[in-house]
Design a protein around this motif. Structure first.
Motif, PDB file in Angstrom:
ATOM      1  N   GLU A 105       0.405  -1.105   0.633  1.00  0.00           N
ATOM      2  CA  GLU A 105       0.347   0.030  -0.007  1.00  0.00           C
ATOM      3  C   GLU A 105       0.853   1.058   0.238  1.00  0.00           C
ATOM      4  OE1 GLU A 105      -3.098   0.359   3.471  1.00  0.00           O
ATOM      5  OE2 GLU A 105      -3.232   2.132   2.558  1.00  0.00           O
ATOM      6  N   HIS A 124       2.229   1.705  -3.472  1.00  0.00           N
ATOM      7  CA  HIS A 124       1.101   1.937  -4.162  1.00  0.00           C
ATOM      8  C   HIS A 124       0.940   0.702  -5.051  1.00  0.00           C
ATOM      9  CE1 HIS A 124       0.541   5.700  -2.685  1.00  0.00           C
ATOM     10  NE2 HIS A 124       1.784   6.255  -2.989  1.00  0.00           N
ATOM     11  N   ILE A 171      -1.530  -1.353  -5.313  1.00  0.00           N
ATOM     12  CA  ILE A 171      -2.503  -1.676  -5.371  1.00  0.00           C
ATOM     13  C   ILE A 171      -3.407  -2.927  -5.126  1.00  0.00           C
ATOM     14  CG2 ILE A 171      -5.183  -0.859  -4.610  1.00  0.00           C
ATOM     15  CD1 ILE A 171      -2.775   1.235  -3.433  1.00  0.00           C
ATOM     16  N   ALA A 203      -1.285  -5.333  -2.657  1.00  0.00           N
ATOM     17  CA  ALA A 203      -1.725  -4.849  -1.176  1.00  0.00           C
ATOM     18  C   ALA A 203      -3.130  -5.725  -1.083  1.00  0.00           C
ATOM     19  CB  ALA A 203      -2.110  -2.880  -1.251  1.00  0.00           C
ATOM     20  N   TYR A 242      -4.049  -7.907   1.540  1.00  0.00           N
ATOM     21  CA  TYR A 242      -5.202  -7.368   3.300  1.00  0.00           C
ATOM     22  C   TYR A 242      -6.424  -8.758   2.829  1.00  0.00           C
ATOM     23  CZ  TYR A 242      -3.086  -3.129   3.585  1.00  0.00           C
ATOM     24  OH  TYR A 242      -2.747  -2.815   4.311  1.00  0.00           O
ATOM     25  N   HIS A 301      -8.386  -1.123   6.060  1.00  0.00           N
ATOM     26  CA  HIS A 301      -7.673  -0.998   5.125  1.00  0.00           C
ATOM     27  C   HIS A 301      -7.948  -1.220   3.741  1.00  0.00           C
ATOM     28  CE1 HIS A 301      -3.593   0.766   6.392  1.00  0.00           C
ATOM     29  NE2 HIS A 301      -4.299   0.308   7.494  1.00  0.00           N
ATOM     30  N   LEU A 360      -9.006   0.946   0.534  1.00  0.00           N
ATOM     31  CA  LEU A 360      -8.703   0.856  -0.936  1.00  0.00           C
ATOM     32  C   LEU A 360      -9.373   0.191  -1.883  1.00  0.00           C
ATOM     33  CD1 LEU A 360      -5.198  -1.440  -0.136  1.00  0.00           C
ATOM     34  CD2 LEU A 360      -5.731   1.200  -0.871  1.00  0.00           C
TER      35      LEU A 360
END
Lengths: 237, 87
Positions: free
Chosen positions: B52, B55, B57, B60, B64, B80, B84
Motif C-alpha cells: 500500500e 502504491h 494497490i 495490497a 488484505y 485498509h 483501497l
C-alpha cells in the motif's frame, strides 16, 4: 461573507454508488437521511445514517412522511441507478417539495439533458468518471488523480519516481526540470499504535514542502502545471 | 501480537524495517517468514502495508483479502481493504 456549509443530506437510492456516497458523507460528519425501498440495502448502511428509511421515493407522501421538506434537507442526492424514469420522477418530486439543492446521478447523455432541464443543481456521471479514472490508471499509472484547471493547466497527484528517493526537493530541482510547482506531498507514514503494538499507516499531506524535504519511497507529489509538463514528469523513472 | 517462547515478537525485525521506511528489506523478511509460517495473517497484513505504501494497490488488496480469509475479524486489514476498494 462566510458560506453556510450544508449539514443535512438525503441520499435516495442505496445501491453501490448511493452506499458509497453515504460512507463518504459520514466521514465528513454530516447528518444523512438514507432512503431505499429495499430493506436489505438500507440495513447495509444504517450505521452511517441518522435516519434510515425503507420507503418508495416515488410516492410523495412517503417522502414527506420520511422528513423530506425544505427545512430538513439542505442537499438531496438522487443516486438511483436502475431506472432513468424513476430517477427523473423522484427528482421532480424533490423539486416540487422545495428541496434547496439537488444533485442527481445521470446514467447517459439523454438522462443528463432531462435532469438539466428539470433544474438539477449538479449532475454527476459516476460511470463516466470511473471509466476516465480507469483509462488514466492504465495509460498513466503514476498519475493518481488529475483535476483540470483549464484546457492547458491541471493539478495532478504523481507517484514519486524511484530516481527521486532519498533526494531533497532542492536536489531534484523539479521546478526547473519539469516546470511544475510542487504544492504538496502526500505520504503514508508507518506508525506503531502504542496501545495495541500494531503497525498501521498514517496518511499526511505536507503542504508547500520546503526545499530540504527528502522524498521517500511511496511519496506522492501534488503538482500544478501545464498538462504537457505534468506528462513529462510522470515519465520519470 | 503473538510472541514466541522467549517472549519476543518474531515479526519484530520486519516491523522495524517498515517503521524505518526500509520496505524492500521488510518485504524480503516477511516473504521469508511465510516459508516457515504460511498461515500467519499478520505476515500478510504487513505485506499489505508495504504494498500500500509503495502504491502497488492490487497486491495490497490481495494481501488484505488473504488476511481476512484467515482471520475475518482482523479490524486493521478490513479498514485498509475498505479504503483501497473505495478508491
Amino acid at each position: 461573507m462566510e458560506l453556510k456549509k450544508p449539514k443535512h443530506f438525503a441520499v435516495i437510492g442505496l445501491g453501490v454508488f448511493g452506499a458509497n456516497v453515504v460512507k463518504f458523507l459520514h466521514e465528513l460528519e454530516v447528518e444523512i437521511l438514507g432512503i431505499d425501498k429495499n430493506e436489505r440495502k438500507v440495513d447495509e448502511v444504517k450505521q452511517y445514517l441518522k435516519l434510515p428509511v425503507v420507503a418508495d421515493a416515488t410516492d410523495q407522501k412517503q417522502l414527506q412522511d420520511a422528513g423530506f421538506n425544505k427545512d430538513n434537507i439542505d442537499v438531496a442526492i438522487v443516486a438511483i441507478g436502475e431506472s432513468v424514469e424513476t430517477s427523473i420522477y423522484v427528482t421532480l418530486l424533490l423539486k416540487e417539495i422545495g428541496i434547496k439543492q439537488i444533485i442527481a446521478r445521470a446514467m447517459n447523455n439523454q438522462h443528463a439533458k432531462i435532469l438539466a432541464k428539470i433544474g438539477v443543481d449538479k449532475i454527476v456521471y459516476p460511470e463516466s468518471n470511473a471509466a476516465e479514472h480507469l483509462a488514466r490508471s492504465i495509460v498513466s499509472p503514476h498519475i493518481l488523480e488529475m483535476i483540470e484547471l483549464s484546457s492547458e493547466y491541471s493539478i495532478a497527484e504523481i507517484v514519486a519516481a524511484k530516481e527521486f528517493y532519498k533526494k531533497t526537493l532542492k536536489d531534484i530541482a523539479i521546478g526547473s526540470r519539469y516546470k511544475v510547482i510542487v504544492i504538496g506531498i502526500k505520504r503514508k507514514t508507518p506508525i506503531l499504535v502504542e496501545e495495541t503494538g500494531d503497525t498501521d499507516l498514517k496518511e499526511e499531506i505536507l503542504l508547500i514542502p520546503g526545499s530540504e524535504e527528502k522524498i521517500i519511497d511511496g511519496d506522492v507529489f501534488i503538482v500544478a502545471g501545464r498538462n504537457e509538463d505534468i506528462e513529462k514528469m510522470r515519465n520519470a523513472k | 501480537m503473538k510472541k514466541n517462547k522467549s517472549g519476543e515478537d518474531p515479526l519484530e525485525p520486519g516491523k522495524f524495517y517498515i517503521l524505518n521506511n526500509q520496505y524492500s528489506e521488510a518485504e524480503k523478511f516477511f516473504k521469508n517468514y511465510l516459508e516457515t509460517d504460511p498461515g500467519n495473517p499478520e505476515v500478510y497484513y504487513h505485506l499489505g502495508l508495504i504494498y500500500e505504501t509503495k502504491h502497488e494497490i492490487s497486491l495490497a488488496i490481495d494481501m488484505y483479502e488473504k488476511v481476512l480469509s484467515i482471520q475475518p475479524n482482523h479490524v486493521l486489514a478490513k479498514k485498509h481493504l475498505d479504503k483501497l476498494v473505495g478508491l
